[in-house]
Design an enzyme around this catalytic site. Sequence first.
Site, mmCIF file in Angstrom:
data_model
loop_
_atom_site.group_PDB
_atom_site.id
_atom_site.type_symbol
_atom_site.label_atom_id
_atom_site.label_comp_id
_atom_site.label_asym_id
_atom_site.label_seq_id
_atom_site.Cartn_x
_atom_site.Cartn_y
_atom_site.Cartn_z
ATOM 1 N N ILE A 181 35.324 27.397 32.598
ATOM 2 C CA ILE A 181 36.477 27.160 33.474
ATOM 3 C C ILE A 181 36.253 25.923 34.345
ATOM 4 O O ILE A 181 37.098 25.033 34.424
ATOM 5 C CB ILE A 181 36.745 28.394 34.349
ATOM 6 C CG1 ILE A 181 37.109 29.598 33.462
ATOM 7 C CG2 ILE A 181 37.867 28.123 35.348
ATOM 8 C CD1 ILE A 181 37.139 30.922 34.203
ATOM 9 N N ASP A 200 25.754 23.892 40.524
ATOM 10 C CA ASP A 200 25.458 24.903 39.513
ATOM 11 C C ASP A 200 24.046 24.642 39.010
ATOM 12 O O ASP A 200 23.807 23.666 38.289
ATOM 13 C CB ASP A 200 26.456 24.825 38.354
ATOM 14 C CG ASP A 200 26.293 25.980 37.366
ATOM 15 O OD1 ASP A 200 25.168 26.518 37.260
ATOM 16 O OD2 ASP A 200 27.277 26.351 36.715
ATOM 17 N N ALA A 260 37.959 33.086 41.170
ATOM 18 C CA ALA A 260 36.885 33.584 40.310
ATOM 19 C C ALA A 260 36.631 35.071 40.561
ATOM 20 O O ALA A 260 37.124 35.924 39.817
ATOM 21 C CB ALA A 260 35.620 32.764 40.528
ATOM 22 N N ARG A 261 35.884 35.383 41.615
ATOM 23 C CA ARG A 261 35.594 36.768 41.973
ATOM 24 C C ARG A 261 35.488 36.872 43.484
ATOM 25 O O ARG A 261 34.897 36.017 44.150
ATOM 26 C CB ARG A 261 34.276 37.253 41.334
ATOM 27 C CG ARG A 261 34.402 37.686 39.881
ATOM 28 C CD ARG A 261 35.227 38.957 39.760
ATOM 29 N NE ARG A 261 35.282 39.510 38.427
ATOM 30 C CZ ARG A 261 36.215 39.235 37.521
ATOM 31 N NH1 ARG A 261 37.162 38.369 37.830
ATOM 32 N NH2 ARG A 261 36.208 39.808 36.346
ATOM 33 N N ASP A 285 42.983 34.267 44.720
ATOM 34 C CA ASP A 285 43.559 35.144 43.702
ATOM 35 C C ASP A 285 42.728 36.411 43.546
ATOM 36 O O ASP A 285 43.121 37.333 42.836
ATOM 37 C CB ASP A 285 43.627 34.385 42.366
ATOM 38 C CG ASP A 285 44.330 35.155 41.260
ATOM 39 O OD1 ASP A 285 45.448 35.657 41.508
ATOM 40 O OD2 ASP A 285 43.767 35.267 40.151
ATOM 41 N N GLU A 290 40.308 45.063 46.182
ATOM 42 C CA GLU A 290 41.509 44.828 45.363
ATOM 43 C C GLU A 290 42.222 46.144 45.074
ATOM 44 O O GLU A 290 41.604 47.067 44.541
ATOM 45 C CB GLU A 290 41.127 44.133 44.061
ATOM 46 C CG GLU A 290 40.639 42.710 44.284
ATOM 47 C CD GLU A 290 40.579 41.885 43.004
ATOM 48 O OE1 GLU A 290 41.000 42.381 41.932
ATOM 49 O OE2 GLU A 290 40.124 40.736 43.062
ATOM 50 N N HIS A 309 45.397 38.472 41.552
ATOM 51 C CA HIS A 309 44.425 38.390 40.454
ATOM 52 C C HIS A 309 45.125 38.032 39.134
ATOM 53 O O HIS A 309 44.994 38.733 38.132
ATOM 54 C CB HIS A 309 43.665 39.716 40.320
ATOM 55 C CG HIS A 309 42.309 39.551 39.695
ATOM 56 N ND1 HIS A 309 41.212 40.270 40.100
ATOM 57 C CD2 HIS A 309 41.869 38.742 38.696
ATOM 58 C CE1 HIS A 309 40.162 39.922 39.382
ATOM 59 N NE2 HIS A 309 40.540 38.996 38.520
#
Length: 359
Positions: A181, A200, A260-261, A285, A290, A309
């Site tokens: 992504i 990263d 992402a999370r 998102d 959640e 999400h």
Amino acid sequence: MTGPIQVLASGDHFIAPQLFVDALQAAAPEAELDFRTQTTPWPHTPFGPVGNVKEASGTEDELLAALGDAEIALIQMAPFTERVIQASPNLKLIAVARGGPVNVDVAAATRAGIPVTFTPGRNAAAAAEFALGLMLAALRRINTSDAELKKGNWRGDYYAYENAGIELEGTTVGLVGYGAIGSIVARVLRAFGSRVLVADPYTDPAKAQADGVELTGLDDLLRRSSVVSLHARVTPETRHMLNADNLKLLPEGAVLVNSARGELMDYAPLPELLKTGRLGALAVDVYDIEPPPADWPLHQAPNVITTPHLAGATRQTADRAAAITAAQAAAHLRGERPEFLANPEVYAAAEGRAPGPRS
């Protein structure tokens, strides 16, 4: 005499069971298959923990009833808990149509000798496009101006210099995570003319250089980026990787995007950072809870974009996920080692070929 192979196609209202059926029949036309189907309630009912797995839909009893004597399970959200796995002695493959098999007890499957496959990159294009959409909406006040105009308010003051947005061209954007992504997001940002930083530790510096992005550490990225977008996986080392301590490193008025999370950042300090202007805007998102509760503090904070999400919600994602999942099952049916294994240790090397577990 051996009969057809029993297959469970457990889908939902995003990836319908028939998508699995059609995809596996196309991927393994020579196989004699007998399909059982199940539809779990997601996304009309949010996923959540079931037994000892998370992000699952439906119940263990419903899954066991649907599974029966199936040898292969093609699934999306079905809860393959330790209990389900122990109660399914005929099961020889769990193929999951998700980027990670979070709704499967992979350790229990490994102990039972059952390979578990997954579908990396299934929603990479969809999630990348959505993240870029969130960036643009936050930078240019698209959501707030739309909401104001629908209430009858013509916000011409957004054209005032102090309220005006910023362009992606020439802006430094930091990407935390550079997998499938993040790589797509970077490519599009460079087309916009952005300077792209990447944090990263698993990215090959040669790849970063070839892609025209600058590889750096997280703290340096936060200090230098006017926009930060998260694209990492949740692991013990990445949980709350953005927190009250390092969020203070952001430039005044920075924009933060998380599609992402939710676990990647600590949401507690965000309302105050928005009120003081340290964060100019937040677009999310995904959430720490959640769905977020009605009294969630960020509902009242300024300059916040929230979506439920939806980053991966495209028809192409569903079709691609079913096709990749079916390809893993077709390889298993041919006696081959599937490409995307969560537990490769269930295969023992023998004369250069991996025999099927539980055979």
